[in-house]
Design a protein around this motif. Structure first.
Motif, PDB file in Angstrom:
ATOM      1  N   LEU A 132      54.282  54.376  36.761  1.00  6.59           N
ATOM      2  CA  LEU A 132      53.546  53.574  37.739  1.00  6.59           C
ATOM      3  C   LEU A 132      52.123  54.092  37.941  1.00  6.59           C
ATOM      4  CD1 LEU A 132      56.167  52.639  40.480  1.00  6.59           C
ATOM      5  CD2 LEU A 132      55.328  51.292  38.557  1.00  6.59           C
ATOM      6  N   ASP A 133      51.941  55.400  37.855  1.00  8.62           N
ATOM      7  CA  ASP A 133      50.568  55.920  37.939  1.00  8.62           C
ATOM      8  C   ASP A 133      49.732  55.415  36.768  1.00  8.62           C
ATOM      9  OD1 ASP A 133      51.047  57.224  40.304  1.00  8.62           O
ATOM     10  OD2 ASP A 133      51.292  59.209  39.393  1.00  8.62           O
ATOM     11  N   ARG A 134      50.336  55.306  35.590  1.00 11.54           N
ATOM     12  CA  ARG A 134      49.620  54.740  34.439  1.00 11.54           C
ATOM     13  C   ARG A 134      49.315  53.262  34.668  1.00 11.54           C
ATOM     14  NH1 ARG A 134      46.529  53.154  31.462  1.00 11.54           N
ATOM     15  NH2 ARG A 134      46.415  53.259  29.172  1.00 11.54           N
ATOM     16  N   GLN A 158      44.722  48.057  37.316  1.00  8.95           N
ATOM     17  CA  GLN A 158      44.418  47.150  38.413  1.00  8.95           C
ATOM     18  C   GLN A 158      42.914  46.906  38.544  1.00  8.95           C
ATOM     19  OE1 GLN A 158      46.047  48.236  42.293  1.00  8.95           O
ATOM     20  NE2 GLN A 158      46.441  46.055  42.707  1.00  8.95           N
ATOM     21  N   ARG A 159      42.567  45.654  38.661  1.00  7.25           N
ATOM     22  CA  ARG A 159      41.172  45.253  38.824  1.00  7.25           C
ATOM     23  C   ARG A 159      40.776  45.270  40.301  1.00  7.25           C
ATOM     24  NH1 ARG A 159      41.395  39.694  35.356  1.00  7.25           N
ATOM     25  NH2 ARG A 159      41.642  38.956  37.512  1.00  7.25           N
ATOM     26  N   SER A 198      55.987  40.533  37.811  1.00 10.18           N
ATOM     27  CA  SER A 198      56.950  41.573  37.483  1.00 10.18           C
ATOM     28  C   SER A 198      56.458  42.943  37.945  1.00 10.18           C
ATOM     29  CB  SER A 198      57.218  41.566  35.980  1.00 10.18           C
ATOM     30  OG  SER A 198      58.207  42.498  35.634  1.00 10.18           O
ATOM     31  N   ILE A 199      55.170  43.192  37.824  1.00  7.95           N
ATOM     32  CA  ILE A 199      54.612  44.452  38.323  1.00  7.95           C
ATOM     33  C   ILE A 199      54.810  44.564  39.831  1.00  7.95           C
ATOM     34  CG2 ILE A 199      52.440  45.690  38.725  1.00  7.95           C
ATOM     35  CD1 ILE A 199      51.559  44.721  35.930  1.00  7.95           C
ATOM     36  N   TYR A 200      54.679  43.441  40.531  1.00  2.66           N
ATOM     37  CA  TYR A 200      54.920  43.444  41.975  1.00  2.66           C
ATOM     38  C   TYR A 200      56.332  43.951  42.276  1.00  2.66           C
ATOM     39  CZ  TYR A 200      55.058  41.855  46.816  1.00  2.66           C
ATOM     40  OH  TYR A 200      55.177  41.799  48.187  1.00  2.66           O
ATOM     41  N   SER A 204      48.274  49.453  46.460  1.00  4.85           N
ATOM     42  CA  SER A 204      48.165  48.649  45.251  1.00  4.85           C
ATOM     43  C   SER A 204      48.993  47.379  45.362  1.00  4.85           C
ATOM     44  CB  SER A 204      48.616  49.477  44.047  1.00  4.85           C
ATOM     45  OG  SER A 204      48.605  48.713  42.870  1.00  4.85           O
ATOM     46  N   ARG A 205      50.206  47.500  45.873  1.00  7.01           N
ATOM     47  CA  ARG A 205      51.063  46.331  46.064  1.00  7.01           C
ATOM     48  C   ARG A 205      50.441  45.346  47.049  1.00  7.01           C
ATOM     49  NH1 ARG A 205      56.883  46.875  48.872  1.00  7.01           N
ATOM     50  NH2 ARG A 205      55.506  47.673  50.499  1.00  7.01           N
ATOM     51  N   GLY A 206      49.864  45.865  48.119  1.00  4.45           N
ATOM     52  CA  GLY A 206      49.216  44.988  49.082  1.00  4.45           C
ATOM     53  C   GLY A 206      48.061  44.223  48.473  1.00  4.45           C
TER      54      GLY A 206
END
Length: 351
Positions: free
Chosen positions: A128-130, A135-136, A163-165, A188-190
């Motif tokens: 997940l760190d990778r 993320q833009r 899917s990443i969400y 990041s999710r937000g």
């Protein structure tokens, strides 16, 4: 443990047979290829491992996750494609890397195995760190990168981001269990949730594939009234009554995996009856050994491609588990964002 089923459609014994068919495709090192001798990609490998957990083949599932841990590269990624242990495409797909978090959380929900969770935590954290590197500024994730140069391809895909969400949701849950700080993943999710509320130009416009239609619901960014509106808007475009869901809108071709994933999206909205009807509609793809053919060209009644894919069988099992809630992980997709709602954070859902 209880085994998934769908009343009047699939018995627990039939679901176990489908799981056994997946076990029969597993390679000695734990990899779960598309079909015997075929390619392995890290996303479909994890989906197949999840189905093994749900159908009670826990040792085989554990071997699959150990394969993921052993083949992860130093930067936290996996090659896009391997075949018999040989790297065919070394590229980095952000969604492929993220999905390990969903699988690990799913296996933990079923087994309660804390040793497993701790053993996989470094793999999930590195993955997940990778992924966060993709993320833009607008919150969306670029879809891929060249492994050799590190150059990223700027397009953000609606299906992959959905899917990443789900992966970020599961990664945050895992971090909570091991007592790790997930603040960066939460932010990041937000930001990604907000991206789904913006105009279409944030993502590559939805195209001919049904995944672009239902995945924002399945992955979690769209739920409630917004999710129901999303599904209803394109239902007639993609669903062929009695046969399943099309993979692409203009071809007379229904596929088992897309239909089962649509069932998962429907169940996440609470629409269990239509979810069960979707699973029932693709039983024409079931082989006597319990595996599932990838699809049917209904214009001429031919199965195509002529393969029984590991991930198609896996999607059927996961849909059956969601409908029956037989295992503790049956609600994993429906409950993806419960922690956000409990925290009263702004959400992209229409609840």
């Amino acid at each position: 443990m209880a085994v998934p089923s769908v009343s009047g459609v699939l018995t627990p014994a039939q679901v176990r047979a489908t799981g056994a068919a997946i076990v029969g495709m597993q390679e000695p090192d734990g990899a779960l290829p598309w079909f015997p001798g075929g390619k392995t990609d890290p996303w479909d490998h994890v989906e197949s491992a999840m189905a093994l957990s749900a159908s009670g083949y826990l040792d085989a599932a554990r071997a699959a996750y150990e394969w993921s841990a052993h083949t992860q590269r130093d930067d936290g990624s996996w090659p896009m494609e391997l075949r018999a242990g040989r790297v065919v495409d070394p590229g980095v797909d952000s969604n492929f890397c993220a999905y390990i978090a969903v699988g690990v959380w799913h296996h933990y929900l079923i087994t309660g195995d804390e040793a497993f969770l701790w053993s996989m935590w470094p793999t999930v954290r590195a993955a997940l760190d990778r992924v966060l590197m993709f993320q833009r500024g607008d919150g969306a994730f670029r879809w891929a990168a060249d492994y050799r140069t590190g150059a990223m391809f700027d397009d953000a895909l609606r299906t992959g981001n959905s899917s990443i969400y789900s992966a970020l949701c599961c990664g945050i849950r895992i971090a909570g269990e091991v007592g790790a700080d997930a603040g960066t993943w939460e932010r990041s999710r937000g930001d990604l949730a907000v991206a789904f509320t913006r105009p279409d130009e944030v993502f590559v416009p939805a195209g001919e594939h049904s995944m672009d239609w239902y995945y924002p619901v399945l992955g979690g960014p769209l739920r409630g009234d917004a999710g129901r509106a999303q599904i209803d808007a394109e239902w007639e475009r993609f669903v062929v009554p009695g046969l399943g869901a099309r993979c692409v809108d203009h071809r007379p071709w229904v596929t088992g995996a897309e239909t089962s994933e649509l069932a998962l999206a429907l169940e996440a909205l609470g629409d269990v009856d239509r979810a069960a009807a979707m699973v029932e509609s693709i039983q024409h793809l079931r082989d006597p050994d319990g595996s599932y053919w990838t699809g049917l060209v209904f214009a001429d009644g031919k199965r195509w491609p002529v393969e029984r894919s590991c991930w198609t069988s896996a999607a059927v099992i996961l849909a059956a588990d969601a409908i029956s809630r037989a295992t503790p992980a049956g609600g994993i997709f429906a409950e993806l964002d419960d922690d956000r709602l409990a925290a009263d954070e702004p959400v992209a859902q229409g609840r």
